[in-house]
Design an enzyme around this catalytic site. Sequence first.
Site, PDB file in Angstrom:
ATOM      1  N   GLU A  85       0.924  -1.274   0.094  1.00 14.06           N
ATOM      2  CA  GLU A  85       0.044  -0.001  -0.117  1.00 14.06           C
ATOM      3  C   GLU A  85       0.788   1.345  -0.087  1.00 14.06           C
ATOM      4  OE1 GLU A  85      -3.039   0.702  -0.577  1.00 14.06           O
ATOM      5  OE2 GLU A  85      -4.041  -1.358  -0.296  1.00 14.06           O
ATOM      6  N   GLU A 116       7.692 -22.182   7.470  1.00  9.12           N
ATOM      7  CA  GLU A 116       7.809 -21.249   8.644  1.00  9.12           C
ATOM      8  C   GLU A 116       8.963 -21.765   9.660  1.00  9.12           C
ATOM      9  OE1 GLU A 116       4.857 -21.884  12.320  1.00  9.12           O
ATOM     10  OE2 GLU A 116       3.600 -21.227  10.582  1.00  9.12           O
TER      11      GLU A 116
END
Length: 300
Positions: A85, A116
Site C-alpha cells: 500500500e 515457517e
Amino acid sequence: MKIDLSRLTTESRNPASAEIDTLSTTDMLKVINQEDQKVALAVEAVLPQIAQAVDAITAAFVQGGRLIYMGAGTSGRLGILDASECPPTYGTSPDMVVGLIAGGHQAILKAVENAEDNRELAQSDLKTLNLTNKDVVVGIAASGRTPYVLGGLEYATQVGATTVSVACNPVCAMADAAQIAILPIVGAEVVTGSSRMKAGTAQKLVLNMLTTGAMIRSGKVFGNLMVDVEATNAKLIQRQTNIVVEATGASSEEAEQALNECGRHCKTAILMILSGLDAKQATAKLQQHKGFIRAALNDK
C-alpha cells in the site's frame, strides 16, 4: 519434535468464549466484538516502542535504507499488505518497503508446508534482497517463536541492520532477538490459538503506525493530507485535486491548473499556489528542502 505451546498467551483458552458455540449469532458476535475492543488498548501500551521503531525507520529512509517485513502465514501476509500500500499512497519506490513471507509468493494465497520452520530460508530471502546495515528488518509473529522470523532477525543482526520484533506474547525469543521489541499483549483468542484474530488485528494496527509514522516524518504528509499520492486511477486523479484544494483553499479549477503545470505532483502544486512560485521554482524549492512543504514555505 514436540513444541510446548502451553506458556504462550496466544495459545491459552479464553474463559469469555468458553461456551461460544452455544450462543445465538448476535451474542456470539458480541463476545468477539468485546474481545476486539481490548486490542487498541494493548497497542496503546506499547506506543513508546512503536515510536522507537518509527524513528529508526525514518532514519533508515534518510540514508537510503529500506523497511523489510518478515513473517509466516497471517503475519507475513499482513507485512506484504502494508508494504504493497505504500507506493500508491505515498509515492514510494516498491523497493522502499518490502514484505517477505515464508514460502515465497505462493504462500500469500496458500500455506507452504514447513516453510515457517526454516531459519535458513529467511537468511536466503534476505541475501536475495542484498540486505545492508542501512535497512530495518521487522519480524512479525504472534507467537514470538517462528523459526523463519528468528532466522531473519539473527541474520539481520549479523549484517548490522536495525531489528524490530512484533509479537503478542510477553516473554518470547523474538523479543530477545531484536533491538526494539513491540509486544501488544491481547490475551487469549476467542477461538483458541486462532491468532489471525486479536493478535492479527494488533499486528495490523502496529504496522499501520510504523509506515504511516515514518511517512509523516519523511514529509509525505502535509497536515493530514497524503501529498505524495500517485494518480494511478480515476479516483486518485480526483483525490489529487481534492488534496490541493484542501491544502490551499484554491478552487478546483486553480488546483487542476497547477497540477497540470507541474506534471500532477501534489506537493509542487500546493507550494505553487501557497507561495506564488512557478512549477520550476517550486520543484527546486522542494528538492532543496527534501520534499517538506512546510520547510519550503518558511524559506523566504
